[in-house]
Design a protein around this motif. Sequence first.
Motif, PDB file in Angstrom:
ATOM      1  N   TYR A 212       0.848  -1.190   0.000  1.00 13.88           N
ATOM      2  CA  TYR A 212       0.000   0.000   0.000  1.00 13.88           C
ATOM      3  C   TYR A 212       0.884   1.240   0.000  1.00 13.88           C
ATOM      4  CZ  TYR A 212      -4.212  -2.696   0.943  1.00 13.88           C
ATOM      5  OH  TYR A 212      -5.266  -3.560   0.838  1.00 13.88           O
ATOM      6  N   ILE A 213       0.511   2.208  -0.823  1.00 11.75           N
ATOM      7  CA  ILE A 213       1.254   3.466  -0.872  1.00 11.75           C
ATOM      8  C   ILE A 213       0.293   4.618  -0.595  1.00 11.75           C
ATOM      9  CG2 ILE A 213       3.023   2.611  -2.442  1.00 11.75           C
ATOM     10  CD1 ILE A 213       1.531   4.158  -4.678  1.00 11.75           C
ATOM     11  N   VAL A 214       0.827   5.711  -0.093  1.00  9.42           N
ATOM     12  CA  VAL A 214       0.038   6.906   0.196  1.00  9.42           C
ATOM     13  C   VAL A 214      -0.135   7.682  -1.097  1.00  9.42           C
ATOM     14  CG1 VAL A 214      -0.085   9.049   1.479  1.00  9.42           C
ATOM     15  CG2 VAL A 214       0.859   7.004   2.563  1.00  9.42           C
ATOM     16  N   VAL A 215      -1.421   7.906  -1.470  1.00  9.22           N
ATOM     17  CA  VAL A 215      -1.702   8.652  -2.708  1.00  9.22           C
ATOM     18  C   VAL A 215      -2.239  10.044  -2.427  1.00  9.22           C
ATOM     19  CG1 VAL A 215      -2.054   6.589  -4.100  1.00  9.22           C
ATOM     20  CG2 VAL A 215      -3.987   7.587  -2.872  1.00  9.22           C
ATOM     21  N   GLY A 216      -2.509  10.350  -1.177  1.00  7.39           N
ATOM     22  CA  GLY A 216      -3.017  11.666  -0.816  1.00  7.39           C
ATOM     23  C   GLY A 216      -3.406  11.691   0.637  1.00  7.39           C
ATOM     24  N   TYR A 217      -3.949  12.823   1.028  1.00  5.57           N
ATOM     25  CA  TYR A 217      -4.382  13.001   2.425  1.00  5.57           C
ATOM     26  C   TYR A 217      -5.814  13.518   2.446  1.00  5.57           C
ATOM     27  CZ  TYR A 217       0.455  12.382   3.791  1.00  5.57           C
ATOM     28  OH  TYR A 217       1.704  11.865   3.981  1.00  5.57           O
TER      29      TYR A 217
END
Length: 90
Positions: free
Chosen positions: A80-85
């Motif tokens: 899983y990667i962070v794509v936004g907040y």
Amino acid sequence: MFRKFAIAAVAVATMATAAVTITPNEAHAKNRHGGAIAAGAIIGLAAGAIIASQAQPRYYQPVRCQNRPVTRWSPYHGRYIVVGYQRVCY
């Protein structure tokens, strides 16, 4: 805006009533309207106290906010990667 004007108007009316009730003309010993003047003063003070108690500022619990990461599965990275907040308030 109207609330402040109403409070000011009632305050001025109360002060004017108090000024009229304490005139030298009515201060003699044979005053037969003393009860009416006292009742008017008491009612005016009570109305002023009620309006003043309603005019106090209201305090609200502060809103707590935080930025929560939005994650998506990436087959390229294999995790899983962070794509936004996303801003979350509660």
